[in-house]
Design a protein around this motif. Structure first.
Motif, PDB file in Angstrom:
ATOM      1  N   LEU A  23      47.555  27.833  91.366  1.00 40.38           N
ATOM      2  CA  LEU A  23      47.647  27.912  90.011  1.00 40.38           C
ATOM      3  C   LEU A  23      46.913  29.274  89.327  1.00 40.38           C
ATOM      4  CD1 LEU A  23      47.155  24.424  88.834  1.00 40.38           C
ATOM      5  CD2 LEU A  23      49.398  25.415  89.119  1.00 40.38           C
ATOM      6  N   GLU A  24      47.413  29.670  88.396  1.00 40.97           N
ATOM      7  CA  GLU A  24      46.618  30.908  87.776  1.00 40.97           C
ATOM      8  C   GLU A  24      45.512  30.391  86.546  1.00 40.97           C
ATOM      9  OE1 GLU A  24      47.044  33.562  89.064  1.00 40.97           O
ATOM     10  OE2 GLU A  24      48.921  33.434  90.096  1.00 40.97           O
ATOM     11  N   LYS A  25      44.662  31.320  86.214  1.00 48.13           N
ATOM     12  CA  LYS A  25      43.612  30.865  85.291  1.00 48.13           C
ATOM     13  C   LYS A  25      44.049  31.686  84.099  1.00 48.13           C
ATOM     14  CE  LYS A  25      40.041  28.959  88.087  1.00 48.13           C
ATOM     15  NZ  LYS A  25      38.770  29.236  88.678  1.00 48.13           N
ATOM     16  N   LEU A  26      43.852  31.415  83.000  1.00 46.49           N
ATOM     17  CA  LEU A  26      44.250  31.887  81.610  1.00 46.49           C
ATOM     18  C   LEU A  26      42.975  32.490  81.225  1.00 46.49           C
ATOM     19  CD1 LEU A  26      46.556  32.617  79.724  1.00 46.49           C
ATOM     20  CD2 LEU A  26      45.496  30.672  78.217  1.00 46.49           C
ATOM     21  N   PRO A  27      42.703  33.911  81.046  1.00 48.50           N
ATOM     22  CA  PRO A  27      41.534  34.656  80.378  1.00 48.50           C
ATOM     23  C   PRO A  27      41.655  34.219  78.948  1.00 48.50           C
ATOM     24  CG  PRO A  27      43.084  36.327  81.791  1.00 48.50           C
ATOM     25  CD  PRO A  27      43.758  34.995  81.666  1.00 48.50           C
ATOM     26  N   LYS A  28      40.224  34.300  78.465  1.00 46.61           N
ATOM     27  CA  LYS A  28      40.065  33.753  77.147  1.00 46.61           C
ATOM     28  C   LYS A  28      40.561  34.872  76.072  1.00 46.61           C
ATOM     29  CE  LYS A  28      35.450  31.577  78.208  1.00 46.61           C
ATOM     30  NZ  LYS A  28      34.031  31.569  77.719  1.00 46.61           N
ATOM     31  N   GLU A  29      40.743  36.172  76.407  1.00 45.06           N
ATOM     32  CA  GLU A  29      41.376  36.970  75.424  1.00 45.06           C
ATOM     33  C   GLU A  29      43.096  36.696  75.232  1.00 45.06           C
ATOM     34  OE1 GLU A  29      42.182  40.669  78.390  1.00 45.06           O
ATOM     35  OE2 GLU A  29      40.920  39.142  78.877  1.00 45.06           O
ATOM     36  N   TYR A  30      43.588  35.603  75.924  1.00 43.87           N
ATOM     37  CA  TYR A  30      45.066  35.521  75.621  1.00 43.87           C
ATOM     38  C   TYR A  30      45.097  34.236  74.643  1.00 43.87           C
ATOM     39  CZ  TYR A  30      46.105  38.818  79.143  1.00 43.87           C
ATOM     40  OH  TYR A  30      46.093  40.179  79.709  1.00 43.87           O
ATOM     41  N   SER A  31      43.937  33.762  74.110  1.00 43.43           N
ATOM     42  CA  SER A  31      43.999  32.558  73.151  1.00 43.43           C
ATOM     43  C   SER A  31      44.716  33.126  71.740  1.00 43.43           C
ATOM     44  CB  SER A  31      42.534  32.128  72.800  1.00 43.43           C
ATOM     45  OG  SER A  31      41.720  32.802  71.894  1.00 43.43           O
ATOM     46  N   ILE A  32      45.296  32.234  70.969  1.00 46.23           N
ATOM     47  CA  ILE A  32      46.030  32.336  69.829  1.00 46.23           C
ATOM     48  C   ILE A  32      44.931  33.061  69.033  1.00 46.23           C
ATOM     49  CG2 ILE A  32      45.964  30.169  68.870  1.00 46.23           C
ATOM     50  CD1 ILE A  32      48.767  32.873  68.885  1.00 46.23           C
ATOM     51  N   GLY A  49      55.283  45.682  83.978  1.00 46.54           N
ATOM     52  CA  GLY A  49      54.621  45.287  82.771  1.00 46.54           C
ATOM     53  C   GLY A  49      52.992  45.175  83.003  1.00 46.54           C
ATOM     54  N   ASP A  50      52.605  44.371  82.221  1.00 47.37           N
ATOM     55  CA  ASP A  50      51.009  43.798  82.569  1.00 47.37           C
ATOM     56  C   ASP A  50      51.209  42.510  83.210  1.00 47.37           C
ATOM     57  OD1 ASP A  50      49.811  46.130  81.747  1.00 47.37           O
ATOM     58  OD2 ASP A  50      48.977  45.250  79.842  1.00 47.37           O
ATOM     59  N   ILE A  51      52.019  42.083  83.856  1.00 53.32           N
ATOM     60  CA  ILE A  51      52.380  40.510  84.590  1.00 53.32           C
ATOM     61  C   ILE A  51      51.017  40.347  85.429  1.00 53.32           C
ATOM     62  CG2 ILE A  51      53.638  39.140  85.982  1.00 53.32           C
ATOM     63  CD1 ILE A  51      56.103  39.988  84.327  1.00 53.32           C
ATOM     64  N   ASN A  52      50.661  41.680  86.404  1.00 53.51           N
ATOM     65  CA  ASN A  52      49.910  41.443  87.336  1.00 53.51           C
ATOM     66  C   ASN A  52      48.225  41.220  86.886  1.00 53.51           C
ATOM     67  OD1 ASN A  52      48.884  44.021  86.319  1.00 53.51           O
ATOM     68  ND2 ASN A  52      49.927  45.077  88.309  1.00 53.51           N
ATOM     69  N   LYS A  53      48.135  41.271  85.543  1.00 52.56           N
ATOM     70  CA  LYS A  53      46.816  40.797  84.844  1.00 52.56           C
ATOM     71  C   LYS A  53      46.562  39.423  84.475  1.00 52.56           C
ATOM     72  CE  LYS A  53      45.979  45.269  82.183  1.00 52.56           C
ATOM     73  NZ  LYS A  53      45.824  45.563  80.884  1.00 52.56           N
ATOM     74  N   LEU A  54      47.810  38.630  84.826  1.00 54.66           N
ATOM     75  CA  LEU A  54      47.972  37.436  84.761  1.00 54.66           C
ATOM     76  C   LEU A  54      48.392  36.545  85.932  1.00 54.66           C
ATOM     77  CD1 LEU A  54      50.008  37.252  81.062  1.00 54.66           C
ATOM     78  CD2 LEU A  54      47.637  36.615  81.476  1.00 54.66           C
ATOM     79  N   VAL A  55      49.156  37.163  86.778  1.00 54.25           N
ATOM     80  CA  VAL A  55      49.504  36.396  88.063  1.00 54.25           C
ATOM     81  C   VAL A  55      49.126  37.376  89.122  1.00 54.25           C
ATOM     82  CG1 VAL A  55      51.534  35.985  89.251  1.00 54.25           C
ATOM     83  CG2 VAL A  55      51.756  35.712  86.745  1.00 54.25           C
ATOM     84  N   ASN A  56      48.437  36.465  90.118  1.00 60.13           N
ATOM     85  CA  ASN A  56      47.747  36.753  91.321  1.00 60.13           C
ATOM     86  C   ASN A  56      48.427  36.551  92.459  1.00 60.13           C
ATOM     87  OD1 ASN A  56      45.503  38.638  89.921  1.00 60.13           O
ATOM     88  ND2 ASN A  56      45.057  36.263  89.498  1.00 60.13           N
ATOM     89  N   HIS A  57      48.840  34.955  92.564  1.00 59.12           N
ATOM     90  CA  HIS A  57      49.307  34.437  93.793  1.00 59.12           C
ATOM     91  C   HIS A  57      50.759  34.738  94.219  1.00 59.12           C
ATOM     92  CE1 HIS A  57      45.495  32.162  93.878  1.00 59.12           C
ATOM     93  NE2 HIS A  57      45.850  31.588  92.911  1.00 59.12           N
ATOM     94  N   TYR A  58      51.472  34.917  93.184  1.00 55.07           N
ATOM     95  CA  TYR A  58      53.120  34.876  93.592  1.00 55.07           C
ATOM     96  C   TYR A  58      53.808  36.065  92.845  1.00 55.07           C
ATOM     97  CZ  TYR A  58      51.979  30.344  95.429  1.00 55.07           C
ATOM     98  OH  TYR A  58      51.209  29.344  96.319  1.00 55.07           O
ATOM     99  N   LEU A  59      53.184  37.188  93.128  1.00 56.85           N
ATOM    100  CA  LEU A  59      54.027  38.380  92.689  1.00 56.85           C
ATOM    101  C   LEU A  59      55.081  39.042  93.596  1.00 56.85           C
ATOM    102  CD1 LEU A  59      51.161  40.745  90.936  1.00 56.85           C
ATOM    103  CD2 LEU A  59      52.989  39.705  89.812  1.00 56.85           C
ATOM    104  N   VAL A  60      56.099  39.460  93.111  1.00 56.04           N
ATOM    105  CA  VAL A  60      57.189  40.036  93.836  1.00 56.04           C
ATOM    106  C   VAL A  60      57.743  41.276  93.230  1.00 56.04           C
ATOM    107  CG1 VAL A  60      58.031  37.857  94.441  1.00 56.04           C
ATOM    108  CG2 VAL A  60      59.240  38.865  92.581  1.00 56.04           C
ATOM    109  N   GLN A  61      58.292  42.157  94.107  1.00 56.40           N
ATOM    110  CA  GLN A  61      58.759  43.639  93.842  1.00 56.40           C
ATOM    111  C   GLN A  61      60.055  43.044  92.753  1.00 56.40           C
ATOM    112  OE1 GLN A  61      59.411  46.440  96.476  1.00 56.40           O
ATOM    113  NE2 GLN A  61      60.639  47.854  95.209  1.00 56.40           N
ATOM    114  N   ALA A  62      60.212  43.675  91.601  1.00 57.12           N
ATOM    115  CA  ALA A  62      61.326  43.344  91.015  1.00 57.12           C
ATOM    116  C   ALA A  62      62.803  43.635  91.586  1.00 57.12           C
ATOM    117  CB  ALA A  62      61.430  44.318  89.747  1.00 57.12           C
ATOM    118  N   GLY A  63      63.654  42.713  91.620  1.00 60.60           N
ATOM    119  CA  GLY A  63      65.001  42.928  92.433  1.00 60.60           C
ATOM    120  C   GLY A  63      64.896  42.682  93.818  1.00 60.60           C
ATOM    121  N   ASP A  64      64.103  42.422  94.427  1.00 59.40           N
ATOM    122  CA  ASP A  64      63.838  42.123  95.957  1.00 59.40           C
ATOM    123  C   ASP A  64      63.931  40.641  96.310  1.00 59.40           C
ATOM    124  OD1 ASP A  64      63.175  41.625  98.284  1.00 59.40           O
ATOM    125  OD2 ASP A  64      61.536  42.979  98.645  1.00 59.40           O
TER     126      ASP A  64
END
Length: 242
Positions: free
Chosen positions: A221-230, A189-204
């Motif tokens: 730790l990751e930083k939250l972009p402003k566009e994801y505020s409620i 999905g779009d997880i790589n827009k939020l997670v940079n440090h610890y991404l893995v291939q699904a099922g590995d």
């Protein structure tokens, strides 16, 4: 059907890949049929991620889900966490095949850390997952808490893991980020827009286990972009109704 009867318009808010997600044939074809009729007359379609729109090959607006930070500032710790030993590696979500919790349990069995695996949520796969834990002799290290409000869990864990095989833009990752918890997640999905440090291939499983170990020790730790505020999400959805 209600649109036809009442003449009132409707909006679709799409959070997943629907019939494209791994599931039984009956579920997939049932969803495909429902989607066929639902998309036909929608006044507007909102996708929580651009990748979902692309994979479904459907046009629509992209409005990311938002997170309410205030909800986590006033939360209290769930009492069930008090008796769980060691570092707390946590999954929060539905216990269904597409979430990949079986891979997480397998990966956890390979760890030599002083840690417990906390599984929060319910679903069709729960009994199978409990059996899997027994097969790995992990009954004293894996804890099924059932459904719990994430606000009472997320601030009090050490690591959040989302091993999904398919996702849009998971709300739980936003929650982990604002609670300042390291996140290990599948690159779907779009997880790589939020997670940079610890991404893995699904099922590995092997990569997942090694990455969990690294995250527990490095704690990046990751930083939250402003566009994801409620507030941003609410504003953009409101514009559709104006």
């Amino acid at each position: 059907l209600l649109n036809k009867i009442t003449g009132k318009p409707y909006i679709l808010h799409i959070h997943s890949r629907g019939h494209l997600e791994p599931a039984s044939l009956i579920r997939r074809y049932g969803l495909k049929l429902m989607e066929f009729f639902a998309y036909r007359n929608a006044k507007q379609v909102i996708f929580v991620s651009s990748r979902i729109s692309k994979e479904l090959n459907k046009p629509g607006m992209i409005i990311p889900v938002g997170i309410d930070i205030a909800k986590f500032k006033s939360s209290s710790k769930d009492p069930s966490l008090a008796s769980i030993p060691g570092k707390k590696i946590c999954f929060i979500g539905r216990l269904i095949k597409v979430k990949g919790v079986n891979h997480l349990i397998h990966a956890f069995s390979k760890l030599d850390e002083d840690a417990s695996l906390v599984i929060v949520g319910d679903g069709d796969e729960k009994e199978n997952l409990i059996d899997l834990v027994k097969n790995y002799n992990l009954e004293n290290k894996v804890f099924f808490l059932g459904y719990k409000p994430s606000a009472n869990i997320m601030p009090y864990i050490d690591l959040f893991v989302l091993p999904s095989l398919s996702e849009g833009l998971p709300h739980t990752i936003l929650e982990a980020i604002i609670c300042k918890k390291p996140v290990v997640a599948s690159d779907v999905g779009d997880i790589n827009k939020l997670v940079n440090h610890y991404l893995v291939q699904a099922g590995d499983v092997n990569h997942l286990s090694l990455t969990i170990k690294a995250a527990l020790n490095e704690k990046k730790l990751e930083k939250l972009p402003k566009e994801y505020s409620i507030d941003n999400t609410i504003y953009n959805i409101r514009q559709i109704f104006i």
